[in-house]
Design a protein around this motif. Structure first.
Motif, PDB file in Angstrom:
ATOM      1  N   THR A 181    -109.744 -81.914  59.225  1.00 20.98           N
ATOM      2  CA  THR A 181    -109.342 -83.309  59.302  1.00 20.98           C
ATOM      3  C   THR A 181    -109.653 -83.981  57.976  1.00 20.98           C
ATOM      4  N   VAL A 182    -108.652 -84.671  57.448  1.00 25.30           N
ATOM      5  CA  VAL A 182    -108.778 -85.420  56.201  1.00 25.30           C
ATOM      6  C   VAL A 182    -108.653 -86.895  56.557  1.00 25.30           C
ATOM      7  N   ALA A 183    -109.638 -87.692  56.183  1.00 28.91           N
ATOM      8  CA  ALA A 183    -109.576 -89.138  56.401  1.00 28.91           C
ATOM      9  C   ALA A 183    -109.771 -89.826  55.052  1.00 28.91           C
ATOM     10  N   VAL A 184    -108.872 -90.741  54.726  1.00 28.85           N
ATOM     11  CA  VAL A 184    -108.972 -91.503  53.488  1.00 28.85           C
ATOM     12  C   VAL A 184    -109.058 -92.981  53.862  1.00 28.85           C
ATOM     13  N   TYR A 185    -110.048 -93.658  53.295  1.00 31.75           N
ATOM     14  CA  TYR A 185    -110.301 -95.069  53.567  1.00 31.75           C
ATOM     15  C   TYR A 185    -109.810 -95.905  52.393  1.00 31.75           C
ATOM     16  N   ASP A 186    -109.228 -97.071  52.688  1.00 21.39           N
ATOM     17  CA  ASP A 186    -108.871 -98.020  51.635  1.00 21.39           C
ATOM     18  C   ASP A 186    -109.038 -99.434  52.170  1.00 21.39           C
ATOM     19  N   ALA A 187    -108.915-100.418  51.287  1.00 23.68           N
ATOM     20  CA  ALA A 187    -109.175-101.809  51.653  1.00 23.68           C
ATOM     21  C   ALA A 187    -107.933-102.562  52.121  1.00 23.68           C
ATOM     22  N   SER A 188    -106.780-101.916  52.156  1.00 22.36           N
ATOM     23  CA  SER A 188    -105.551-102.581  52.586  1.00 22.36           C
ATOM     24  C   SER A 188    -105.400-102.510  54.103  1.00 22.36           C
ATOM     25  N   THR A 189    -104.860-103.556  54.677  1.00 24.20           N
ATOM     26  CA  THR A 189    -104.594-103.551  56.122  1.00 24.20           C
ATOM     27  C   THR A 189    -103.126-103.246  56.420  1.00 24.20           C
ATOM     28  N   VAL A 190    -102.366-102.863  55.402  1.00 24.69           N
ATOM     29  CA  VAL A 190    -100.953-102.529  55.592  1.00 24.69           C
ATOM     30  C   VAL A 190    -100.851-101.059  55.970  1.00 24.69           C
ATOM     31  N   SER A 191    -100.271-100.798  57.132  1.00 19.07           N
ATOM     32  CA  SER A 191    -100.121 -99.411  57.586  1.00 19.07           C
ATOM     33  C   SER A 191     -99.041 -98.699  56.789  1.00 19.07           C
ATOM     34  N   PRO A 192     -99.236 -97.411  56.561  1.00 20.24           N
ATOM     35  CA  PRO A 192     -98.224 -96.649  55.821  1.00 20.24           C
ATOM     36  C   PRO A 192     -96.956 -96.468  56.648  1.00 20.24           C
ATOM     37  N   CYS A 193     -95.845 -96.332  55.961  1.00 17.42           N
ATOM     38  CA  CYS A 193     -94.589 -95.994  56.622  1.00 17.42           C
ATOM     39  C   CYS A 193     -93.740 -95.210  55.636  1.00 17.42           C
ATOM     40  N   GLY A 218    -110.218-102.698  56.138  1.00 17.16           N
ATOM     41  CA  GLY A 218    -108.982-102.127  55.597  1.00 17.16           C
ATOM     42  C   GLY A 218    -108.352-101.184  56.594  1.00 17.16           C
ATOM     43  N   LYS A 219    -108.186 -99.929  56.185  1.00 16.94           N
ATOM     44  CA  LYS A 219    -107.637 -98.946  57.115  1.00 16.94           C
ATOM     45  C   LYS A 219    -108.162 -97.564  56.785  1.00 16.94           C
ATOM     46  N   THR A 220    -108.012 -96.689  57.763  1.00 18.50           N
ATOM     47  CA  THR A 220    -108.315 -95.274  57.604  1.00 18.50           C
ATOM     48  C   THR A 220    -107.066 -94.514  57.983  1.00 18.50           C
ATOM     49  N   VAL A 221    -106.606 -93.653  57.084  1.00 18.85           N
ATOM     50  CA  VAL A 221    -105.470 -92.782  57.380  1.00 18.85           C
ATOM     51  C   VAL A 221    -106.046 -91.388  57.569  1.00 18.85           C
ATOM     52  N   THR A 222    -105.780 -90.807  58.732  1.00 17.79           N
ATOM     53  CA  THR A 222    -106.347 -89.524  59.107  1.00 17.79           C
ATOM     54  C   THR A 222    -105.236 -88.526  59.376  1.00 17.79           C
ATOM     55  N   ALA A 223    -105.381 -87.336  58.820  1.00 19.41           N
ATOM     56  CA  ALA A 223    -104.429 -86.250  59.054  1.00 19.41           C
ATOM     57  C   ALA A 223    -105.211 -85.012  59.485  1.00 19.41           C
ATOM     58  N   VAL A 224    -104.715 -84.346  60.507  1.00 12.29           N
ATOM     59  CA  VAL A 224    -105.312 -83.098  60.980  1.00 12.29           C
ATOM     60  C   VAL A 224    -104.366 -81.976  60.577  1.00 12.29           C
ATOM     61  N   VAL A 225    -104.899 -81.012  59.824  1.00  9.85           N
ATOM     62  CA  VAL A 225    -104.095 -79.916  59.290  1.00  9.85           C
ATOM     63  C   VAL A 225    -104.592 -78.605  59.904  1.00  9.85           C
ATOM     64  N   ALA A 226    -103.668 -77.787  60.415  1.00  9.77           N
ATOM     65  CA  ALA A 226    -104.038 -76.471  60.926  1.00  9.77           C
ATOM     66  C   ALA A 226    -104.566 -75.624  59.783  1.00  9.77           C
ATOM     67  N   CYS A 227    -105.771 -75.068  59.981  1.00 12.94           N
ATOM     68  CA  CYS A 227    -106.397 -74.270  58.935  1.00 12.94           C
ATOM     69  C   CYS A 227    -107.494 -73.423  59.577  1.00 12.94           C
ATOM     70  N   PRO A 228    -107.459 -72.103  59.389  1.00 11.68           N
ATOM     71  CA  PRO A 228    -108.526 -71.274  59.967  1.00 11.68           C
ATOM     72  C   PRO A 228    -109.866 -71.598  59.317  1.00 11.68           C
ATOM     73  N   THR A 229    -110.827 -72.016  60.127  1.00 15.41           N
ATOM     74  CA  THR A 229    -112.101 -72.465  59.578  1.00 15.41           C
ATOM     75  C   THR A 229    -113.299 -71.634  60.005  1.00 15.41           C
ATOM     76  N   GLY A 230    -113.191 -70.876  61.053  1.00 13.29           N
ATOM     77  CA  GLY A 230    -114.362 -70.175  61.547  1.00 13.29           C
ATOM     78  C   GLY A 230    -115.253 -71.064  62.396  1.00 13.29           C
TER      79      GLY A 230
END
Length: 153
Positions: free
Chosen positions: A76-88, A120-132
């Motif tokens: 899981t990758v989460a990136v935080y920023d100070a903007s309240t505008v959601s991505p599109c 602001g907002k947090t944009v989170t992406a979950v990527v399939a990846c073998p982790t153990g």
């Protein structure tokens, strides 16, 4: 990433380029430990992290932090920023530069979310990846491992 490209910042600023590069380096180190057998999936995680971080710099005034977390078969990758505008997503247009990152993030991820909050907002992406990592041995991630990037962007 946003409906309008007005206010889009180029990445020519040395501090912005350094921050993106530093974030990528941190992610590579994390993935070397969390997903040593990940191969192409590791590349997908790095691309998603780079795109989210770059989008925060370009469209949201800079990233304020990011977090990586290994789960059973995912990162899981989460990136935080100070903007309240959601991505599109912007309409895909091969005749103009840019506008492909958000599409890539959504294509490479099994789940993508944006949560607006007071800071602001947090944009989170979950990527399939073998982790153990399994449900039983999933470690707690201490707050001290959350990367913060004050003044980025």
């Amino acid at each position: 990433m946003h409906p309008s490209e007005e206010g889009r910042r180029p990445l020519a600023d040395d501090s912005a380029l350094r921050a993106v590069g530093q974030a990528r380096s941190v992610a590579r180190g994390f993935l070397a430990v969390a997903a040593p057998e990940g191969e192409s999936a590791v590349d997908a995680v790095l691309l998603v992290m780079s795109e989210l971080f770059t989008n925060a710099v370009r469209h949201a005034g800079g990233a304020t932090g990011f977090r990586l977390e290994a789960g059973p078969g995912t990162v899981t990758v989460a990136v935080y920023d100070a903007s309240t505008v959601s991505p599109c997503a912007l309409p895909l247009d091969v005749t103009s530069p840019g506008g492909f990152g958000w599409h890539l993030v959504r294509e490479l991820s099994v789940d993508v979310r944006a949560k607006v909050h007071a800071a602001g907002k947090t944009v989170t992406a979950v990527v399939a990846c073998p982790t153990g990592v399994t449900a039983r041995n999933r470690p707690a991630v201490p707050d001290s491992l959350i990367s913060r990037w004050p003044g980025c962007g």
